[in-house]
Design an enzyme around this catalytic site. Structure first.
Site, mmCIF file in Angstrom:
data_model
loop_
_atom_site.group_PDB
_atom_site.id
_atom_site.type_symbol
_atom_site.label_atom_id
_atom_site.label_comp_id
_atom_site.label_asym_id
_atom_site.label_seq_id
_atom_site.Cartn_x
_atom_site.Cartn_y
_atom_site.Cartn_z
ATOM 1 N N TYR A 1 0.850 -1.526 0.101
ATOM 2 C CA TYR A 1 -0.318 -0.134 -0.027
ATOM 3 C C TYR A 1 0.550 1.485 0.045
ATOM 4 O O TYR A 1 0.342 2.333 -0.664
ATOM 5 C CB TYR A 1 -1.104 -0.115 1.238
ATOM 6 C CG TYR A 1 -1.828 -0.836 1.262
ATOM 7 C CD1 TYR A 1 -2.588 -2.119 -0.154
ATOM 8 C CD2 TYR A 1 -2.861 -1.152 2.521
ATOM 9 C CE1 TYR A 1 -3.920 -2.804 -0.196
ATOM 10 C CE2 TYR A 1 -3.956 -1.932 1.867
ATOM 11 C CZ TYR A 1 -4.719 -2.666 1.145
ATOM 12 O OH TYR A 1 -4.675 -3.527 1.024
ATOM 13 N N LYS B 1 3.644 -15.528 2.464
ATOM 14 C CA LYS B 1 3.222 -16.354 0.978
ATOM 15 C C LYS B 1 5.640 -15.854 0.798
ATOM 16 O O LYS B 1 5.368 -16.483 0.202
ATOM 17 C CB LYS B 1 2.640 -14.742 -0.119
ATOM 18 C CG LYS B 1 2.297 -16.224 -1.090
ATOM 19 C CD LYS B 1 1.364 -17.272 -1.565
ATOM 20 C CE LYS B 1 0.798 -17.928 -2.699
ATOM 21 N NZ LYS B 1 0.142 -18.947 -2.163
ATOM 22 N N ASP C 1 -5.229 -6.978 5.974
ATOM 23 C CA ASP C 1 -6.764 -6.082 4.876
ATOM 24 C C ASP C 1 -7.758 -7.584 5.028
ATOM 25 O O ASP C 1 -8.978 -7.414 5.137
ATOM 26 C CB ASP C 1 -6.446 -5.440 4.355
ATOM 27 C CG ASP C 1 -7.466 -4.706 4.173
ATOM 28 O OD1 ASP C 1 -8.977 -4.419 4.122
ATOM 29 O OD2 ASP C 1 -7.051 -3.898 2.544
#
Ligand code: NAD
Length: 376
Positions: A141, A190, A246
């Site tokens: 972000y 990940k 999020d």
């Protein structure tokens, strides 16, 4: 023991739910011998109307000078046509940046009395109490470079970036929280694909050595997304980066049965910020039917993180549970349809203020009972 709290009720149902959170907070702090002052300021749409800006200078200053900030919600359809930088939400983003909190804490609790409000089966929800710790100031972000390009054809890019220091500080928050809970941290990444996740995993593993009493496991975000729904009871504290947090924290909302139940805290900056997860709910604003429990549970988080009153926080959480156990519901807490019709029925639907008053009275009872027990 003096506490200065800035309240920012904001727009829509924000003032309705904040009023009830303040009522409960005032009662608890009084019971614990605190002197507290609440100073109300404008943010969001109400600030645009009054002062022409979503985050007036006086509001920002008051927040920076207080011990904690309690916010309602911002936004409304009348502001939707304004440019992004002038909309109510810009005030909230500006405030979050000014306060500098890097760890967003979102509890996802299954209250047994309202298990029928969740689409998940009651046996899956039994005893679920998860704390999601989301890194809030780094990751994709905020990463640079970002943007659109036109050549050789239209394209867009974002950058996911994390420094070791950013990961370390949020990992410490998660391990410290786990110490006060069930001593388990699940770090979500990940790492099979992303370098940022490999650094995340290495760093969290290293920080974990400082907390030998905490069990740490690692999970890929795709597996975690599935397990949150199939086995939510297997989690205690989840720590993860901004984008994954999020998404996972919104997914975990199904556990609590209604958006109106969800609380949040943003900590680690100059001043901590507490707010329910929901928005200004313009569709129900002004009707006195909003669920104030998310705002009240945010007040409990304020007690826990900004005053160190862990017992006071637990008293509020116990009071919420008691009121729900007695069958009181706001209108949003309606049972989901089961295969064989309604699984349960609300016993008594109450207004926003009635729910606030019920929790206030329950919290006084909880404290009285505990004190009487310890006096014997
Ligand atoms: P919303 O959270 O306001 O509402 C979504 C749905 O949930 C609506 O049906 C609403 O009635 C219901 N709901 C929300 N809070 C409730 C409560 N306490 N009790 C009972 N029902 C409740 O989200 P939205 O409709 O997408 O957005 C409305 C406005 O709020 C927009 O302007 C949006 O930008 C803003 N917003 C603000 C915040 C914030 O201030 N943190 C967060 C999300 C959205």
């Amino acid at each position: 023991m003096r506490l200065d709290i800035t309240t920012l009720p904001g727009d829509g149902v924000g003032p309705e739910v904040t009023r009830e959170a303040v009522r409960v907070l005032r009662t608890v702090l009084d019971l614990y011998g605190y002197e507290v002052s609440f100073e109300e300021h404008a943010v969001g749409g109400v600030a645009i109307r009054q002062f022409g800006a979503p985050l007036p200078e006086a509001t920002a200053r008051a927040c920076m000078e207080s011990h904690a900030v309690l916010l309602g919600a911002v936004g409304g359809p009348e502001f939707d046509s304004l440019p992004p930088g002038q909309r109510p939400e810009a005030g909230l983003l500006g405030l979050r940046q000014a306060l500098g909190g890097f760890a967003n804490l979102r509890p996802a609790i299954a209250y047994s009395a309202i298990a029928d409000c969740s689409p998940l089966r009651p046996d899956i929800l039994k005893g679920v109490d998860i704390l999601i710790v989301r890194e809030l100031l780094g990751g994709i972000y905020f990463g640079e470079p970002r943007g659109f390009s036109a050549s050789p054809g239209p394209a867009a890019s974002n950058t996911m970036r994390y420094s070791e220091a950013e990961i370390e500080r949020v990992a410490h928050v998660a391990f410290r929280q786990a110490r006060m809970r069930h001593r388990k941290v699940t770090s979500v990444d990940k790492a099979n694909v992303l370098e940022t996740s490999q650094l995340w995993r290495q760093t969290v593993t290293r920080v974990a050595r400082e907390y030998p009493e905490i069990r740490l496991d690692h999970m890929y975000v795709d597996a975690c997304a599935m397990r949150l729904i199939t086995h939510p009871g297997s989690f205690d504290v989840i720590v993860t980066e901004n984008l994954f947090g999020d998404i996972l924290s919104d997914e975990a909302a199904v556990i609590s049965g209604s958006l109106g139940m969800l609380a949040s805290a943003t900590i680690g900056g100059k001043v901590d910020l507490y707010e329910p997860v929901h928005g200004s709910a313009p569709d129900i604003a002004g009707r006195g039917i909003a669920n104030p429990l998310g705002a009240i549970a945010s007040a409990a988080l304020l007690l826990r993180h900004s005053t160190g009153l862990e017992q006071g926080a637990q008293d509020v959480e116990d009071a919420i549970r008691e009121v729900l156990d007695k069958g009181y519901r706001t209108a949003d807490l309606s049972p989901q349809q089961g295969e064989s019709g309604q699984r349960g029925r609300a016993k008594r639907v109450v207004s926003t203020t009635e729910m606030g008053a019920l929790v206030e009275s329950a919290v006084a009872d909880v404290v009285d009972r505990r004190r009487a027990y310890h006096a014997v």
